[in-house]
Scaffold this active site. Sequence first.
Site: not given
Ligand SMILES: Cc1cc2nc3c(=O)[nH]c(=O)nc-3n(C[C@H](O)[C@H](O)[C@H](O)COP(=O)(O)O)c2cc1C
Length: 377
Positions: A107, A130, A156, A252, A276
């Site tokens: 990330s 981002y 994203t 994404k 997300h």
């Molecule tokens: C703690 C956390 C932080 C996240 N940070 C980002 C991020 O920095 N960039 C991003 O594109 N998605 C981020 N996401 C979304 C994840 O990439 C992903 O879409 C999501 O976790 C998928 O769902 P799941 O946790 O049920 O597998 C984050 C998700 C979580 C749980």
Amino acid sequence: MAAVLEIADLKKLARRRVPKMFFDYADSGSWSEGTYRANESDFQKIKFRQRVAVDMTNRSLATQMVGQDVAMPVAIAPTGLTGMQHADGEILAAQACEEAGVPFTLSTMSVCSIEAVAAATSKPFWFQLYVMKDKDFAGRLIDRAKAAGCSALVLTLDLQILGQRHKDLRNGLSTPPKFTPHHIWQMATRPRWCLGMLGTSNRSFGNIVGHAKGVKDLRSLSSWTAEQFDPKLSWEDVAWIKERWGGKLILKGILDAEDAVMSLQTGADAIIVSNHGGRQLDGAISSIEALPEIVAAVGDKVEIHMDGGIRSGQDVLKAVALGAKGTYIGRPFLYGLGAMGKAGVTKTLDIIRSELDVTMALCGKRDIRQVDSTILR
Ligand SMILES: Cc1cc2nc3c(=O)[nH]c(=O)nc-3n(C[C@H](O)[C@H](O)[C@H](O)COP(=O)(O)O)c2cc1C
């Protein structure tokens, strides 16, 4: 220690080992958390067809995502603050992925920097971007990912502004970070976590501090982040990013068929059907519910991936059956990391691999590339 047999066991362990504010940061969705829950529960509504007396020997889960070989159609999703679930979290997870033959996505908001992860791994990983108002900074991030040998850029699109997460606000994780006696107590009751943190210098946002103008510490960073995400992000921005990057591009955060059609004009190599992890638009449909209509709209023109709610190999198989060429896991790997560090991420991937393999066989298939909707009722 009780046996770790499924992702839920790793979640239980992580809850005991990670300070509450960081465990909650992972285990939260926006507002009512309805979309976060639907991401998981909608998988349960999809049923397989059980097949018997079929040769189940010589099975293969190997396939490709954006033209790159993967041991199974599962990648690690980009997650911010991963290095707060466990010291050096991003490095450990990237190493576990390298050994397992699956992509790791770093990330923008990671604790370990692009360069730190590159130095500790030997195979290319993917970088998630981002888009910031400071285009110069975003451009330099792209250049740094290129220099580090990243083999795909995940852009994203669903976080131009932030959905409200109640747990983070109640825990005081929101900007600026506060270190009250309450927080110090949360950390002091997790001695193993503290020891890890004392042993590393990776404790801030490694891609940003010292790289973006005027950001020298965590405190100035918090206000910078709140001000920096670009609410004007548009499809035109995707064009300059694609050009500057010049490699494999994955978009994404597509949840609507109309946006999926719009995304075709960008010439991206893949799109990720995602909300997300239920952390942005509460009340949106689950990713697995959105997947079939997006596959129907653009599945013959662009590679489709999905994430959100995958907690088992069975869930991966359902997504693949509905047309996803690849999937991503967010929380499952964070729970593994918080529970047991690198070994926990390996465990997460092992659990999902073996569930996927056996379930595919019980559906009468031997090759993941042959799986389609005929395995579903
Ligand atoms: C703690 C956390 C932080 C996240 N940070 C980002 C991020 O920095 N960039 C991003 O594109 N998605 C981020 N996401 C979304 C994840 O990439 C992903 O879409 C999501 O976790 C998928 O769902 P799941 O946790 O049920 O597998 C984050 C998700 C979580 C749980």
